[in-house]
Design an enzyme around this catalytic site. Sequence first.
Site, short mmCIF file in Angstrom:
data_model
loop_
_atom_site.label_atom_id
_atom_site.label_comp_id
_atom_site.label_asym_id
_atom_site.label_seq_id
_atom_site.Cartn_x
_atom_site.Cartn_y
_atom_site.Cartn_z
CB ILE A 188 23.26 31.22 -19.41
CG1 ILE A 188 22.70 30.07 -20.27
CG2 ILE A 188 22.77 31.13 -17.97
CD1 ILE A 188 22.86 28.69 -19.69
CB ALA B 50 26.07 36.89 -19.21
CE LYS B 51 32.51 32.29 -21.44
NZ LYS B 51 33.65 32.88 -20.74
N GLY B 52 27.90 33.17 -23.40
CA GLY B 52 27.18 32.73 -24.58
C GLY B 52 28.01 31.74 -25.36
#
Length: 422
Positions: free
Chosen positions: A64, A109-111
């Site tokens: 995201i 962001a992050k995953g």
Amino acid sequence: MSTTTTEHISMFEQVLARFDVAANLLKVDDQTKEVLRNPQKTVIVSLPVVMDNGKVQVFQGYRIVHSTLLGPSKGGIRYAMDVDMDEVKALSAWMSFKCAIANLPYGGAKGGVTCDPRTMSVGELERLTRAYTRSMADVFGVDKDIPAPDMNTSGQEMAWIVDEFARVIGHLEPGVVTGKPIAIGGSKGREEATGRGVMVATLAALVKLGLDKNKVTAAVQGFGNVGQNAAKLIAAQGIKIVAISDHTAAYYCKEGIDLDKLTTYWASNKRTLIGYTAPNTVLISNEELITCDVDVLVPAATANQITADNAGSIKAKLIVEGANGPTTADADAILNDKKITVVPDVLANGGGVTVSYFEWVQNRAGHYWSLDEVNTRHDASMTDAFNHVWQASVEFGASMRSGAYIVALRKLDAAIKLKGKY
Ligand code: GLU
């Protein structure tokens, strides 16, 4: 004391609860609020991976991008069973705020991948990481979105990512991911950077509170990359670590935990603390660690550890959040009432992404810095960020958490207005 309960609210709602407090103090307009409440891009992928037993298992992967207002988006990738959309969304928003607070030219962001890395072989982890990278190859990019390690990922996963990405685009782009091993373009000091930032933030807060670092005690929750490095660096400053834990055990020793002995044990015990013994060292519960009689508490494990249930019993005068989201929004109010100073996650653990930025700069320049140069720049950057947040909290008569969100919101609001809309 707060009587409302937000304990049941989702992690992203925990972010919004904090965001709203700061947005109202700063009187941010509705447009900015609306933009920041909605992540810019959400990608969900299914990753079929051949497991060692020959069977295919399909994993869910997420990335995201919360915002690219201040630059390409930046943030880690975590591997854990509780990874879901809500968690990744919350963590992505925190990265936008964290990068703004650390004064980096990055968005957030992050995953994550929903998996249990402890039960997977190295080969399975490699295939999963390569599948995730291939699926996210359109999202990642040195000027677009730059991943890094997070919970249960490390330099090895970043090495697979940089290699798989190079196979997709046809050439090596080392700055597409940070937290790489030094041998393949990582930065000196990156491994310890988050823990180092926690140490710098702790020292800065102790000065503000008028506490002598050589006379205070601390408890550290967590013995992963952040907890372990933070504990060692804090102890090296003269602060006595009397309690420490990981997901398997917690220990208390009035004279101070022998961290060298503990680390040797941990390394020989499949990287867990369970079963450790030492003179005058007693096994305690996780709750006892959080509420033990110390001056400084460093939650550096996972989210939602300090809640409305235990916040009232905390004895520490200072909490420095090494983990992301260790305190619930409900607990914030209780800690405020108790006049406990909380150096929030978005400030306290920003040392990691700060040195990620230095790694990215070095990759792009093709020129590498000494450890001393990295640490000197890091410490100066962390100290500046701490002071900005402190000033904002004084200016608004608010907690450091609200001060931190205010520092971020000012920058994000300006970017939204300058960039305009269509
Ligand atoms: N995962 C780390 C964090 O939560 C580091 C992110 C990065 O270096 O991009 O801050």
